[in-house]
Enzyme design. Structure first.
Site, PDB file in Angstrom:
ATOM      1  N   GLU A 285     -60.295  -6.348 -51.500  1.00  0.00           N
ATOM      2  CA  GLU A 285     -60.661  -6.953 -52.785  1.00  0.00           C
ATOM      3  C   GLU A 285     -59.483  -6.889 -53.768  1.00  0.00           C
ATOM      4  OE1 GLU A 285     -64.061  -6.219 -56.264  1.00  0.00           O
ATOM      5  OE2 GLU A 285     -63.520  -4.607 -54.874  1.00  0.00           O
ATOM      6  N   LYS A 347     -67.329 -13.975 -56.095  1.00  0.00           N
ATOM      7  CA  LYS A 347     -68.316 -12.900 -56.157  1.00  0.00           C
ATOM      8  C   LYS A 347     -69.498 -13.355 -57.004  1.00  0.00           C
ATOM      9  CE  LYS A 347     -68.608  -7.894 -56.894  1.00  0.00           C
ATOM     10  NZ  LYS A 347     -67.869  -6.690 -57.315  1.00  0.00           N
ATOM     11  N   CYS A 400     -67.079  -6.226 -52.535  1.00  0.00           N
ATOM     12  CA  CYS A 400     -67.416  -4.903 -53.064  1.00  0.00           C
ATOM     13  C   CYS A 400     -68.895  -4.598 -52.857  1.00  0.00           C
ATOM     14  CB  CYS A 400     -67.003  -4.817 -54.534  1.00  0.00           C
ATOM     15  SG  CYS A 400     -67.101  -3.154 -55.228  1.00  0.00           S
TER      16      CYS A 400
END
Length: 532
Positions: A285, A347, A400
């Site tokens: 990430e 995301k 994440c």
């Protein structure tokens, strides 16, 4: 046992609160990296006995009568989350001069908020309480429901759901395909709390027999699934890059070029003897330490790295729009041999206080801002989609903590051959946090029936098959590249009606049992009163 239960039931005041707190804190050791699930056979019976003694005084109002049951669950939850999530405070020490003052909010404030869900669970359970085995069903139903609510309210935070305590190894993860995480949480509480019946003779044999039957079914199903595991239809050769960049250096403008060069050098290493050339190179990430649009030479350099038939998936910040109204996204970008970004996914589920500031105007007045300050607040992506590799296989990225949400990588993602998780666990150092994060990613692979490839900045990076087995992995703080063959397995089809529906069915059965016992007890009480 009867004497011990009696003492717990009669506790009051600070002693009752302390025992509830300690029982919850003890239960936290059932989670990674400890995986000592046996402690739950102590914690939950104690919780049952505390609830046995939580009836309010006659003549009090409804709220005052309910408060003892709520506070028992709150203290239990506060102990559980304080002992299990203390490591979140480590993120505030990365820039201690700015955020150290907020350390108590992370270590005590977050657990105090999350404990409200367990307080609500014990309040609901007490409303369905009886004096037999069905009070165990009431507690199990209430905790399963509380875990579902915790995963939903205010964007959700289902970290360390109780169900994970029953899934410490792959063979015991398989039942999540049937019951889902919330059903597993309810069943785990049902089994863990059953030793409370040892304090009385009523339903003792029935309860312990049910607990043994469920535990045997749980383990037996796992062994059966593992023994009949579907063979991989092929493999994807992957290279995971784990540079272990310190979080304090990650966005230091003076060393961004050096960080970028570290990624390039690690990625360009020749494969170890006997290992094929990787088809997929995976970076963690936000691994690209600058905006690609601001570095014209970056994409050509990445194109030089990526050969024909290869693809690089890199975590990067993506920007849309002019500078004055720019929107920033935490993304995974797919780069081909031409040095072009041919696909990207953003995301969808952002971290509150980490990537955006809820109630921004209010919190900024008291000097609070988001932790990730590489850019302004991130925007949420609209929809997640799979990225196709050169060979035709498709991977579904999760950035994440998106991977911790149950059901997000389910049967609806039929176009995905495998799951991808990129993360930056450097925020939390060598604490329980990265181990817990990895375990939840493992369970998502089992849930989805798809293998998983995971790249973390400083661990735990690795490859997991569709049954939760770790093919290979890097330890925390390891530096290098991990070359592995990702087995392509598509464990198709729903078990019964599917994990979500089956989990709801588990909760419904427990709720009906508890409600029936409560109504029956009330009917007996009224008949007894009439005789008097």
């Amino acid at each position: 046992m009867e004497r011990l239960a009696g003492r717990v039931i009669l506790l009051s005041g600070w002693r009752r609160a302390l025992v509830g707190f300690l029982a919850g804190a003890l239960a936290a050791f059932s989670q990674p990296p400890y995986d000592f699930f046996a402690v739950c056979f102590v914690s939950f019976p104690v919780l049952v006995w505390l609830l046995d003694g939580s009836a309010g005084e006659p003549g009090q109002g409804a709220i005052r009568r309910s408060l003892p049951a709520f506070m028992i669950g709150w203290w239990f939850g506060f102990g559980y989350f304080a002992a299990g999530l203390w490591w979140t405070g480590n993120a505030l020490l990365v820039e201690a001069e700015l955020f150290a003052w907020a350390l108590p909010l992370a270590i005590f404030g977050l657990p105090a908020l999350l404990a409200l869900f367990y307080g609500a669970a014990t309040l609901l359970a007490r409303a369905l309480w009886s004096d037999d085995i069905c009070r165990i069903a009431a507690l199990a139903f209430a905790f399963g429901l509380a875990e579902w609510v915790r995963a939903t309210v205010l964007t959700g935070f289902p970290w360390n759901a109780i169900g994970y305590a029953a899934m410490p190894v792959p063979v015991l993860m398989q039942s999540v395909r049937v019951a889902g995480l919330f059903g597993m949480s309810a069943l785990a509480v049902f089994v863990f709390a059953m030793p409370a019946l040892l304090a009385s003779r009523r339903h003792r044999r029935l309860g312990l027999g049910l607990a043994l039957l469920l535990a045997a079914a749980h383990a037996g199903y796992g062994f059966w699934r593992m023994g009949t595991a579907e063979a991989a239809t092929g493999t994807l050769d992957v290279r995971i890059v784990q540079p272990s960049i310190s979080q304090s250096e990650k966005w230091d403008a003076s060393i961004r070029d050096r960080i970028f060069r570290t990624y390039l050098d690690l990625s360009a290493r020749p494969p170890e003897a006997g290992m094929p050339r990787p088809e997929l190179i995976l970076w963690p990430e936000t691994s690209v330490p600058f905006l690609l649009t601001q570095r014209p030479g970056a994409l050509p350099a990445l194109g030089d790295l990526v050969g024909e038939g290869q693809v690089l998936l890199a975590g990067a910040i993506r920007v849309e729009g002019p500078e004055s109204t720019a929107r920033y996204y935490n993304s995974v970008v797919a780069i081909d041999a031409a040095g072009e970004i041919y696909d990207a996914t953003d995301k969808v589920h952002l971290v509150p206080f980490g990537e955006y500031l809820p109630f921004q105007a209010l919190f900024e007045r008291i000097g609070l801002r988001q932790l990730a300050q590489s850019v302004s607040a991130f925007s949420s992506g609209s929809q997640r989609h799979a990225i196709t590799m050169p060979g035709g296989t498709a991977g579904l990225p999760f950035i994440c903590y998106e991977i911790i949400f149950p059901g997000v990588a389910g049967f609806g993602d039929a176009d995905a051959d495998f799951l991808i998780n990129v993360t930056n666990d450097a925020w939390f150092g060598d604490t329980p946090g990265p181990y817990q994060h990895f375990r939840q990613a493992q369970v998502r692979a089992v849930e989805a029936g798809r293998p998983l490839v995971r790249a973390a900045n400083n661990g735990i990076s690795g490859v997991v098959d569709a049954y939760g087995r770790v093919v290979d992995a890097f330890a925390i703080n390891a530096v290098g590249v991990l070359d592995a063959a990702l087995p392509i397995q598509r464990v198709e089809g729903r078990v019964l009606a599917g994990p979500s529906a089956n989990g709801a069915a588990v909760l419904a059965v427990l709720a009906l049992a508890a409600l029936a016992a409560r109504l029956l007890a009330g009917s007996r009480g009224r008949k007894s009163h009439k005789r008097m």
